[in-house]
Design an enzyme around this catalytic site. Structure first.
Site, PDB file in Angstrom:
ATOM      1  N   HIS A  84       0.814  -1.212   0.000  1.00 18.80           N
ATOM      2  CA  HIS A  84       0.000   0.000   0.000  1.00 18.80           C
ATOM      3  C   HIS A  84       0.848   1.262   0.000  1.00 18.80           C
ATOM      4  CE1 HIS A  84       0.216  -0.109   4.554  1.00 18.80           C
ATOM      5  NE2 HIS A  84       0.233   1.190   4.381  1.00 18.80           N
ATOM      6  N   ASP A 220       1.100  -7.693   2.147  1.00 23.30           N
ATOM      7  CA  ASP A 220       1.250  -6.246   1.976  1.00 23.30           C
ATOM      8  C   ASP A 220       2.727  -5.865   1.851  1.00 23.30           C
ATOM      9  OD1 ASP A 220       0.874  -3.543   1.860  1.00 23.30           O
ATOM     10  OD2 ASP A 220      -0.424  -3.416   3.608  1.00 23.30           O
ATOM     11  N   SER A 646       4.061   2.381   8.277  1.00 26.66           N
ATOM     12  CA  SER A 646       3.767   1.392   7.246  1.00 26.66           C
ATOM     13  C   SER A 646       5.042   1.068   6.468  1.00 26.66           C
ATOM     14  CB  SER A 646       2.707   1.927   6.285  1.00 26.66           C
ATOM     15  OG  SER A 646       1.467   2.025   6.916  1.00 26.66           O
TER      16      SER A 646
END
Length: 711
Positions: A84, A220, A646
């Site tokens: 992402h 991810d 992230s």
């Protein structure tokens, strides 16, 4: 001497901290002597974690694209980050004919790697404490403007002293609500190329349904490579550039782990507000965030309608939609978590203790009215807070407003230029800018977005704070306003550039709307300058008093997009009756069997590649299987992270990569405001799953061979 005493007090509290709470500045690791982290499993010395004079852990961690984290995993500049985080770049490199976002992409040799336009990574070179230097020039009698001017002037000097004539980027940041100051020296690399990404059905498996939820089964991750010039220096993209030789890269561990095992995360957490008062939290969850949630959902609905009808639009708006959807769910979850966990009531208890301390004779003059002043501030600015949230989503998603303002300024500069050579060069620059802005622009979508967002703003913003110009507009006419504007499409903007007309520009209805709104916004901001300045003083004094009123409590700085380290352990969550765990009996991990069990053929969120299903059926896990026989996918830890983390590496005590952090859990979405010790978890993608997808699924084993693998 006073400063030294303060540092010693802070060091003592730092040593006594809980292992899981706090995002700590890297240079503070040097003060870890005597810490019991070694007993918990840390094998690295402070110098091996953060060093200025030799390679250390910090040299393997980068800020990725300004809003995420990534880590170097080979001596050839290879890096891992989240899928992402790379989503926007992957989408930008995709077309309906070569749809890397949907189908995945893997460069089988370096010449096939795809330059990611506009992407850069930032390495931390060093940081240092300049609190004494700056605070020695400040005092509490100064106005907020005087204080800002002094801080800005001193910061510029510090930047000049450390930039080495532009070689480095230097920033000075305040911490602890403006009570302390540190500077950071960075080096930015701008030639970054996409090496590999799993298909969206792996990288975004679970979609919005599973976002912020556990259990997760999401691959991810994405893979990029950093390039430099022949001497290892930053350089713009060139086919002559070479893979960067980083000072340090992380070994990747295939070793199993279990709940209670020591782990740590390093990254660039974006923003927390752990020291916000109960008044601020009340405004946030009862006024500001509901506005954000409603406005973002309106924008999502517009995008989704057009994305579902056209694959090119779906690709062009995929990153914007994903970002809006992520924060839409986060803000909604934060409201729920704050109310469920009693966060406001807990803050009120802290404030009661603070006020008792503040009312003592020795403290009353400076601190006695701080909390009441902050309460008054939120009461007086409540409507403005609501307006800001509707406006933020309007200007972010209704692109016609910022496009009209930005391009009109360029057009005016072009028309005013009298030098022929400069005018020709400026025209090239503007033409390039227009091409970039409208490259993946859907005029029909944007016309509907403008109408929807302006209509919502006009309906929902309190009269005490709205921009008057937006209330004189008939939203039903906005379609025609946008269609007939100079800024309607790339073609219309280019046509104006080729035949500019100042009178036509001044008559443009869309530009009038945008300019009038901008004027309203500036005038509204001016009304609040004095209130905001007074609040900044109160906010600084509040934290100063909070620390003094709790001499035995540890305080860590709020996150502000600077590199931090957080310590913790592999962890579990209690099982919930409303969740399907697909056979997992120890709730700290998920496996590929659970992923396949969620499979729904053709579903936008839960589809899977047939190859993955077939490999799982054969139990073809290779060296990446856990000794228990399963292929791990995601796992939990109890680290204190937030947005910006992230892509951060989660490492074992040896500094070996065991996974990538990519999410938090819905039970603790109030985590940016308060650390929920019982509930707050980090969701990570297991490094073994990452390598399995690269090697066994994608057939890109040459990338694994490039890494340092620890078995």
């Amino acid at each position: 001497m006073k400063r030294l005493l303060l540092l010693c007090t802070f060091l003592l509290s730092f040593i006594q901290m809980r292992a899981d709470e706090g995002m700590w500045l890297m240079m503070l690791v040097k003060r870890l002597n005597g810490q019991d982290l070694q007993k918990k499993g840390l094998k690295l010395t402070a110098e091996e974690i953060y060093s200025v004079n030799q390679s250390s852990l910090k040299d393997a961690i980068v800020q990725f694209g300004g809003g995420c984290t990534a880590e170097m995993v080979s001596k050839e500049g290879l890096l891992f980050t989240n899928h992402h985080c790379g989503y926007g770049q992957i989408a930008a490199l995709s077309t309906p004919e070569k749809d890397h976002l949907t189908n995945g992409f893997w460069a089988m040799k370096k010449s096939e790697e795809l330059p990611a336009k506009g992407l850069s990574v930032r390495f931390l070179v060093r940081m240092d404490d300049v609190t004494q230097r700056i605070n020695s020039k400040l005092n509490n009698a100064m106005s907020a403007k005087e204080r800002r001017d002094i801080i800005e002037a001193e910061s510029k000097l510090i930047q000049q002293e450390n930039s080495e004539n532009g070689k480095y980027v230097v920033t000075v940041r305040d911490f602890y609500n403006g009570n302390e100051f540190y500077y950071f020296v960075y080096q930015d690399y701008k030639d970054v190329r996409l090496v590999g990404t799993p298909p969206n059905s792996i990288g975004k498996f679970g979609g919005d349904t599973d976002n912020w939820e556990w259990p997760r089964h999401t691959g991810d991750f994405s893979v990029f490579r950093v390039y430099s010039d022949a001497n290892g220096n930053p350089a713009e993209y060139s086919p002559n550039n070479v893979p960067l030789k980083p000072k340090h890269h992380l070994p990747v561990s295939l070793k199993p782990f279990k709940p209670g095992d020591f782990s740590m995360i390093v990254g660039y957490p974006g923003r927390t507000n752990r020291y916000m008062t109960s008044y601020g939290i009340d405004q946030l969850v009862n006024k500001d965030y509901p506005a954000w949630v409603e406005a973002s959902k309106t924008a999502m609905d517009v995008m989704k309608w057009y994305m579902d009808k056209d694959q090119a639009t779906k690709l062009n708006y995929a990153s914007q939609y994903a970002s809006v959807a992520n924060y839409w769910k986060n803000r909604a979850g934060t409201i729920e978590s704050v109310n469920k966990n009693g966060t406001i009531q807990d803050k009120q208890k802290v404030e009661e203790v603070y006020q008792q301390w503040a009312e003592k004779e020795a403290n009353r003059e400076l601190y006695g009215n701080v909390l009441s002043d902050m309460k008054d501030y939120y009461a007086q600015t409540s409507a403005r807070g609501i307006e800001r949230n509707y406006a933020a989503q309007m200007t972010r998603n209704a692109k016609y407003i910022p496009y009209a303002i930005n391009l009109s300024s360029m057009f005016k500069s072009y028309m005013a230029e009298s030098d022929a050579a400069k005018k020709a060069e400026l025209k090239k620059t503007i033409a390039s800018r227009i091409s970039s802005m409208y490259e993946k622009f859907n005029p029909a979508l944007e016309q509907q977005m403008l109408k929807a967002m302006v209509s919502l703003y006009a309906q929902k913003v309190p009269a005490a704070a709205y921009a008057p110009s937006l209330y004189t507009i008939n939203p039903a006419l906005l379609d025609d306003v946008a269609k007939n504007s100079i800024f309607a499409t790339e073609a219309s903007a280019m046509a104006f550039l080729n035949n500019p007309d100042a009178e036509k520009l001044s008559r443009d209805a869309l530009l009038k709307i945008a300019n009038n709104y901008a004027t309203d916004s500036r005038q509204a901001a001016d009304k609040y300058v004095e209130l905001d300045d007074k609040f900044s003083v109160s906010n600084r004094l509040f934290f100063d008093g909070l620390r003094k009123s709790h001499p035995n409590k540890e305080f860590y700085p709020d996150a502000n997009s600077t590199m931090r380290i957080t310590f913790g352990k592999i962890s579990t969550l209690p099982f919930r009756d409303d969740r399907n765990y697909h056979g997992v009996t120890n709730n700290f991990y998920t496996d590929l069997d659970g992923t396949v069990a969620k499979y729904k053929k053709g579903d936008e969120e839960f589809d899977l590649p047939q190859r993955l299903i077939d490999l799982n059926a054969k139990r073809d896990y290779g060296q990446y299987a856990d000794p228990a026989g399963y292929l791990p996918v995601n796992f939990l830890s109890d680290h204190d992270i937030t947005g910006g983390n992230s892509g951060s590496p989660i490492m074992n005590g040896n500094g070996e990569l065991i996974g990538l952090a990519f999410d938090g859990n819905s039970e603790a979405l109030s985590g940016d405001i308060v650390f929920e010790e019982e509930w707050q978890k980090t969701i990570n993608v297991d490094a073994r799953y990452v390598l399995w997808v690269i090697d066994k699924f994608a057939g890109a084993g040459h990338l694994v061979e490039e890494m340092t693998i620890v078995k």
